[in-house]
Design a protein around this motif. Sequence first.
Motif, mmCIF file in Angstrom:
data_model
loop_
_atom_site.group_PDB
_atom_site.id
_atom_site.type_symbol
_atom_site.label_atom_id
_atom_site.label_comp_id
_atom_site.label_asym_id
_atom_site.label_seq_id
_atom_site.Cartn_x
_atom_site.Cartn_y
_atom_site.Cartn_z
ATOM 1 N N HIS A 60 34.369 45.260 40.769
ATOM 2 C CA HIS A 60 32.946 45.164 40.464
ATOM 3 C C HIS A 60 32.415 46.460 39.842
ATOM 4 C CE1 HIS A 60 32.263 41.188 42.021
ATOM 5 N NE2 HIS A 60 32.920 41.502 43.143
ATOM 6 N N VAL A 61 32.881 47.593 40.296
ATOM 7 C CA VAL A 61 32.430 48.879 39.741
ATOM 8 C C VAL A 61 32.893 49.008 38.295
ATOM 9 C CG1 VAL A 61 32.740 51.377 39.892
ATOM 10 C CG2 VAL A 61 32.247 50.071 41.940
ATOM 11 N N VAL A 62 34.144 48.675 38.031
ATOM 12 C CA VAL A 62 34.666 48.765 36.667
ATOM 13 C C VAL A 62 33.937 47.783 35.752
ATOM 14 C CG1 VAL A 62 36.714 48.372 35.249
ATOM 15 C CG2 VAL A 62 36.905 49.640 37.382
ATOM 16 N N LYS A 63 33.697 46.589 36.225
ATOM 17 C CA LYS A 63 32.979 45.587 35.425
ATOM 18 C C LYS A 63 31.570 46.070 35.109
ATOM 19 C CE LYS A 63 31.599 40.771 35.381
ATOM 20 N NZ LYS A 63 31.518 39.523 36.132
ATOM 21 N N GLU A 64 30.898 46.666 36.085
ATOM 22 C CA GLU A 64 29.550 47.189 35.886
ATOM 23 C C GLU A 64 29.539 48.287 34.817
ATOM 24 O OE1 GLU A 64 26.500 50.112 38.251
ATOM 25 O OE2 GLU A 64 27.779 48.798 39.433
ATOM 26 N N VAL A 65 30.484 49.187 34.880
ATOM 27 C CA VAL A 65 30.522 50.311 33.942
ATOM 28 C C VAL A 65 30.860 49.847 32.531
ATOM 29 C CG1 VAL A 65 31.807 52.402 33.342
ATOM 30 C CG2 VAL A 65 31.005 52.062 35.666
ATOM 31 N N LEU A 66 31.799 48.932 32.403
ATOM 32 C CA LEU A 66 32.258 48.534 31.082
ATOM 33 C C LEU A 66 31.333 47.535 30.385
ATOM 34 C CD1 LEU A 66 36.095 48.229 31.690
ATOM 35 C CD2 LEU A 66 34.841 50.101 30.630
ATOM 36 N N GLU A 67 30.636 46.700 31.137
ATOM 37 C CA GLU A 67 29.875 45.629 30.511
ATOM 38 C C GLU A 67 28.377 45.901 30.404
ATOM 39 O OE1 GLU A 67 30.845 41.991 32.477
ATOM 40 O OE2 GLU A 67 32.910 42.030 31.761
ATOM 41 N N ASP A 68 27.783 46.566 31.361
ATOM 42 C CA ASP A 68 26.344 46.762 31.356
ATOM 43 C C ASP A 68 25.948 47.860 30.376
ATOM 44 O OD1 ASP A 68 26.212 44.859 33.297
ATOM 45 O OD2 ASP A 68 25.926 46.266 34.952
ATOM 46 N N CYS A 69 24.853 47.632 29.667
ATOM 47 C CA CYS A 69 24.263 48.666 28.809
ATOM 48 C C CYS A 69 22.996 49.151 29.493
ATOM 49 C CB CYS A 69 23.951 48.120 27.425
ATOM 50 S SG CYS A 69 25.410 47.868 26.428
ATOM 51 N N VAL A 70 22.946 50.435 29.781
ATOM 52 C CA VAL A 70 21.844 51.014 30.528
ATOM 53 C C VAL A 70 21.103 51.993 29.634
ATOM 54 C CG1 VAL A 70 21.268 52.440 32.526
ATOM 55 C CG2 VAL A 70 23.099 50.769 32.683
ATOM 56 N N PHE B 128 24.836 72.797 33.738
ATOM 57 C CA PHE B 128 24.864 72.853 35.196
ATOM 58 C C PHE B 128 25.888 71.869 35.724
ATOM 59 C CE2 PHE B 128 21.083 70.460 33.864
ATOM 60 C CZ PHE B 128 21.277 69.230 34.443
ATOM 61 N N LEU B 129 26.121 71.928 37.025
ATOM 62 C CA LEU B 129 27.100 71.063 37.677
ATOM 63 C C LEU B 129 26.473 69.723 38.053
ATOM 64 C CD1 LEU B 129 28.920 73.532 40.100
ATOM 65 C CD2 LEU B 129 29.747 72.627 37.932
ATOM 66 N N VAL B 130 27.262 68.677 37.900
ATOM 67 C CA VAL B 130 26.841 67.343 38.331
ATOM 68 C C VAL B 130 27.947 66.783 39.222
ATOM 69 C CG1 VAL B 130 25.398 66.889 36.320
ATOM 70 C CG2 VAL B 130 27.783 66.253 36.245
ATOM 71 N N SER B 131 27.553 65.961 40.176
ATOM 72 C CA SER B 131 28.530 65.381 41.091
ATOM 73 C C SER B 131 28.802 63.928 40.724
ATOM 74 C CB SER B 131 28.032 65.465 42.533
ATOM 75 O OG SER B 131 26.902 64.637 42.703
ATOM 76 N N MET B 132 29.994 63.481 41.062
ATOM 77 C CA MET B 132 30.355 62.089 40.841
ATOM 78 C C MET B 132 30.160 61.330 42.144
ATOM 79 S SD MET B 132 33.821 60.361 39.408
ATOM 80 C CE MET B 132 33.523 60.909 37.764
ATOM 81 N N PRO B 133 29.391 60.241 42.134
ATOM 82 C CA PRO B 133 29.157 59.497 43.374
ATOM 83 C C PRO B 133 30.436 58.827 43.874
ATOM 84 C CG PRO B 133 28.196 58.349 41.514
ATOM 85 C CD PRO B 133 28.703 59.654 40.994
ATOM 86 N N LYS C 99 38.046 57.683 42.222
ATOM 87 C CA LYS C 99 39.312 56.946 42.209
ATOM 88 C C LYS C 99 39.207 55.587 41.533
ATOM 89 C CE LYS C 99 41.188 59.222 46.272
ATOM 90 N NZ LYS C 99 41.737 59.057 47.601
ATOM 91 N N ASN C 100 38.074 55.280 40.906
ATOM 92 C CA ASN C 100 37.902 54.020 40.181
ATOM 93 C C ASN C 100 37.713 54.258 38.687
ATOM 94 O OD1 ASN C 100 37.994 52.496 42.547
ATOM 95 N ND2 ASN C 100 35.806 52.709 42.866
ATOM 96 N N ILE C 101 36.856 55.190 38.360
ATOM 97 C CA ILE C 101 36.514 55.493 36.973
ATOM 98 C C ILE C 101 36.838 56.960 36.728
ATOM 99 C CG2 ILE C 101 34.663 55.568 35.265
ATOM 100 C CD1 ILE C 101 35.224 52.758 36.193
ATOM 101 N N TRP C 102 37.466 57.248 35.603
ATOM 102 C CA TRP C 102 37.848 58.612 35.280
ATOM 103 C C TRP C 102 37.050 59.097 34.083
ATOM 104 C CZ3 TRP C 102 40.853 60.582 38.908
ATOM 105 C CH2 TRP C 102 41.582 59.696 39.698
ATOM 106 N N ILE C 103 36.604 60.338 34.154
ATOM 107 C CA ILE C 103 35.931 60.934 33.004
ATOM 108 C C ILE C 103 36.687 62.192 32.620
ATOM 109 C CG2 ILE C 103 33.668 59.974 33.539
ATOM 110 C CD1 ILE C 103 32.847 62.646 34.650
#
Length: 181
Positions: free
Chosen positions: A9-19, A49-54, A59-63
């Motif tokens: 569900h997380v991968v589907k949300e990231v790849l398909e939704d346009c925000v 500045f530093l940003v955190s990954m939620p 372990k699901n999405i890599w940047i």
Amino acid sequence: MSKATKRKHVVKEVLEDCVTPTEDQHIMRVLGSNGNNLHEAVTGSGERFLVSMPTKFRKNIWIKRGDFVIVDPIKEGGKVKGEISFILYRDHIQYLRKLGVWPEGFQEDRTSSERNEGTPKERSERKTEEEGDSDSEDDDSDLFVNTNRATVLYSESEEETDEDEDDEGDDNEEEEDEGRA
């Protein structure tokens, strides 16, 4: 919910939704990872500045360096001043550019695939050169380009060294000696 279902569900949300970012959110470019799911990022105006990954992305999405993200600011943050809320891919970036919400500081930047392809003029010049050349072995356009490494250009030298010429001269002298004997 199982880990596999959550990941799906997380991968589907990231790849398909346009925000589109809200007024509080910023579009930022990732400069690098500092470990512990912290990433150094820069805004379109040049603030770093530093940003955190939620945890939902861990372990699901890599940047990687050069990726764009939408960041929610953390008002009470000392060193860490934001949390990644969305990771932008090429389709998302094109969508945001069409809407006109893409930051001015990133207008000249292009995605890695556009960087590899070059401008339309460069692509047409390359096509005409390729039509003239029948050597498909020298064509490296379909190779993967690692954007995390500096680009190094190598040039091949077609000059022969003096040693090669000397060796050829020695062979001729030996043949003459054999002919005399």
